[in-house]
Structures are given as C-alpha cells and as structure tokens.
Design an enzyme around this catalytic site. Structure first.
Site, PDB file in Angstrom:
ATOM      1  N   TYR A   9      -3.665   3.182   8.182  1.00 60.43           N
ATOM      2  CA  TYR A   9      -5.767   2.103   8.001  1.00 60.43           C
ATOM      3  C   TYR A   9      -6.872   3.457   8.938  1.00 60.43           C
ATOM      4  CZ  TYR A   9      -2.045  -0.561   4.872  1.00 60.43           C
ATOM      5  OH  TYR A   9      -1.182  -1.319   3.976  1.00 60.43           O
ATOM      6  N   VAL A  51       1.277  -3.584   4.385  1.00 64.18           N
ATOM      7  CA  VAL A  51       1.236  -5.106   4.523  1.00 64.18           C
ATOM      8  C   VAL A  51       2.093  -5.971   5.026  1.00 64.18           C
ATOM      9  CG1 VAL A  51      -1.440  -4.846   4.930  1.00 64.18           C
ATOM     10  CG2 VAL A  51      -0.009  -6.041   2.503  1.00 64.18           C
ATOM     11  N   SER A 107       0.907  -1.026  -0.222  1.00 61.24           N
ATOM     12  CA  SER A 107       0.234   0.038  -0.161  1.00 61.24           C
ATOM     13  C   SER A 107       0.633   1.773  -0.308  1.00 61.24           C
ATOM     14  CB  SER A 107      -1.258   0.050   1.506  1.00 61.24           C
ATOM     15  OG  SER A 107      -2.418  -0.235   1.270  1.00 61.24           O
ATOM     16  N   TYR A 121      -2.604  -2.915 -11.041  1.00 58.57           N
ATOM     17  CA  TYR A 121      -1.834  -2.362  -9.261  1.00 58.57           C
ATOM     18  C   TYR A 121      -1.423  -3.941  -9.003  1.00 58.57           C
ATOM     19  CZ  TYR A 121      -4.070  -2.050  -5.264  1.00 58.57           C
ATOM     20  OH  TYR A 121      -4.449  -1.974  -3.466  1.00 58.57           O
ATOM     21  N   LYS A 139       0.671   3.476  -3.117  1.00 56.52           N
ATOM     22  CA  LYS A 139      -0.949   4.457  -3.802  1.00 56.52           C
ATOM     23  C   LYS A 139      -0.399   6.048  -3.216  1.00 56.52           C
ATOM     24  CE  LYS A 139      -3.950   0.969  -0.998  1.00 56.52           C
ATOM     25  NZ  LYS A 139      -4.425   0.715   0.255  1.00 56.52           N
TER      26      LYS A 139
END
Length: 316
Positions: free
Chosen positions: A252, A270, A72, A200, A75
């Site tokens: 998160y 993660v 992540s 992705y 992103k």
C-alpha cells in the site's frame, strides 16, 4: 543443494522464534480490519511464519497452519493469470505501471488523471479491472479459473473461498462499487459491474495458510518454475512484472518504507497476510491480523524487519 542463506536461517531457528514472540507483542498496538465485519473475528494476537526454499525445505513457526483469506494478496495472482490470458500489451492498456502514494481504495487519481485508468494492478480499482480481464464466459467460469490457478500455485486441491467473509465483503463494499461504476463510466471497465465484483469478492475470500503463501512466494523466487516437478507454472517474464509491482506497490502507501527497511518483494492483505520472497532463494508467508494505520500487519512487519536485518535479505 540448499542455498547457504536458507541453511543459515534454518540453523538459527531460535532467533526466528525470538523475533516471532517479539512481534507478537506489537499486535496489541494494531487492530483487525473492521470495514469487512467478518474479519473482526480474527485473533488479534495471532502470528505465524513459513519459509519455503527452492528445494522444498520448510521452516514453520507460530500459528502458521491457521487459514485466513487472501484479500489483496489475490491481486498478484490474478495479475499473473490475466497476463497469461492476454499478454502484457493488452493488460497494460487497462491499468498503469506506477505507484500512487494513495490508500488502496482511493478514487482521487482516477478523477484527476484522464482517462481514469487505474495507476497499477495492486490498488483496488486496478485489481477490479484485472479481474474483469480473466477469461471465462460467465462469472462462475472466471472464478473457477482463478480458483484452479490458486490451487496449482499452492500445490493442493482442497482450497475454497470463505463464504462468510465473501458475503460480509459483498454486503459492505460500497467504495469498491463506486470505483467499479466510475471505471465503467469512463470506459475502462467493460461488461457487467456486479458480475465482475462478485468474482473479485470471491477471489479475495479464498482461504490459504502461511505455508501456501510461502509456496507461492517460492514459485515467484524461482521465476515461475516448480523446482520439484520442473513444470513452468507461469512465465519468468510475468514473475518479473509481478515482483516489480510488489516492490513498488505491494505494501500500500507504506511500500517505500518497506523497501528501505525490509527490502524484498512483498504483498499484504487486510486479513493480516503477507507474501514475500528472496529471489532465487525462498518464499515467505506471514499472518498477523492486527493491522497498522496503513492496513499492513503490524506484527508481521516487525517480524520481517528483524529477519531481514539479521540475515541481510534486502535485494537493494
């Protein structure tokens, strides 16, 4: 001149070593991500730290050189690239600017709040939309542009994605497929769903080290400018946008607690990576694959809390 804050930390490296070993003890309380089977092979007790200041001075401790996948953290990077491709007006037609308070792969708000636009670019739904916006006539060209951008950010060319992690994630990504097809159904995601997801999954599987993260963090701290070459890698405005999302959404549904207890922009993944930075000072890269129940590195969080408290790093 190096910043007085970084020089103080550099002079007290023994404290960092102490905090790192204390944080390692917390790793036994977490567990590696298992919804991507390939990530279960990570060493649970591993923890590493890299700090890089805006004069290229480095502090590196623990398992800082062992590669891991961005997950992540990617992103943030694709958000900046999409902003560079289209500008903020276009990007924010497709994703919102608000935290959700939900887990990163939740569908709840998409279904409850019309027209199904993801609340922000750092949840999975928003990140998939952002990836779809990257310019490129084919999935291969889109990924190539993302890969080249990551290489420029890291300052090295020998970067690629981990094929086993990519294949593992692709095989088990039913939730992300569900999110993407819902977004396609409501008209937020344009084009071929499988092609967007393939890009992705590859961006999430790009391998980096703690040092790479600390360099990217340093560029964010320096508003997108490489302080050595003086080249603008990305505009200061997009650094500001990315930084704000990192504060409000980067950890998160633990982002508020992180802001209070640590207090600088950060983004986790993660695989156990955390990127952070202290504005105008230095970038931070952490790896600790053992995660807490929110999906953040349990050892990495303890380490950053201790460092922030000791050296007063909070921007608030």
């Amino acid at each position: 001149m190096h910043s007085p804050l970084f020089e103080q930390i550099y002079a007290e490296c023994s404290k960092l070593e102490q905090y790192l070993e204390e944080a390692r003890q917390f790793c036994d309380l977490g567990k590696v991500a298992d919804y991507i089977p390939e990530l279960t092979h990570a060493n649970c007790s591993m923890i590493g730290l890299s700090l890089l200041d805006t004069n290229n001075k480095n502090i590196q401790l623990g398992e800082y050189s062992i590669p891991f996948t961005l997950q992540s953290i990617s992103k943030v990077l694709t958000l900046i690239l999409a902003l560079m491709d289209h500008g903020e007006d276009v990007v924010f037609e497709y994703v919102g600017m608000e935290p959700t308070g939900d887990v990163y792969n939740s569908m709840l708000k998409l279904e409850l709040v019309p027209p199904g636009k993801p609340f922000n670019p750092l949840i999975n739904a928003g990140a998939i939309v952002i990836t779809s916006l990257i310019k490129g006539d084919t999935p291969a060209l889109k990924y190539e542009r993302i890969s080249n951008f990551v290489k420029e950010l890291c300052g090295r060319t020998n970067i690629s994605y981990n094929e086993k992690v990519y294949a593992s994630e692709k095989l088990t990504a039913d939730r992300n497929r569900s999110l993407a097809y819902f977004l396609k159904d409501v008209g937020v995601l344009k084009g071929n769903v499988d092609e967007h997801l393939d890009v992705y999954f590859k961006q999430c599987a790009i391998e980096v080290t703690c040092h790479d993260l600390s360099r990217i963090g340093m560029l964010l701290a320096n508003q997108g400018v490489d302080p050595i070459t003086k080249k603008e890698i990305f505009p200061a405005r997009y650094a500001q946008i990315a930084s704000t999302f990192m504060v409000t959404c980067g950890m998160y549904n633990e982002s508020g607690e992180f802001a209070i207890q640590v207090g600088f922009p950060a983004k986790s993944g993660v695989s156990g990576g955390i990127i952070g930075f202290v504005p105008h000072q230095f970038g931070i890269g952490v790896i600790g694959p053992a995660l807490n129940d929110k999906g953040n590195s349990i050892g990495g969080l303890h380490l950053l809390k201790q460092i922030s408290k000791q050296f007063k790093l909070s921007i608030f």
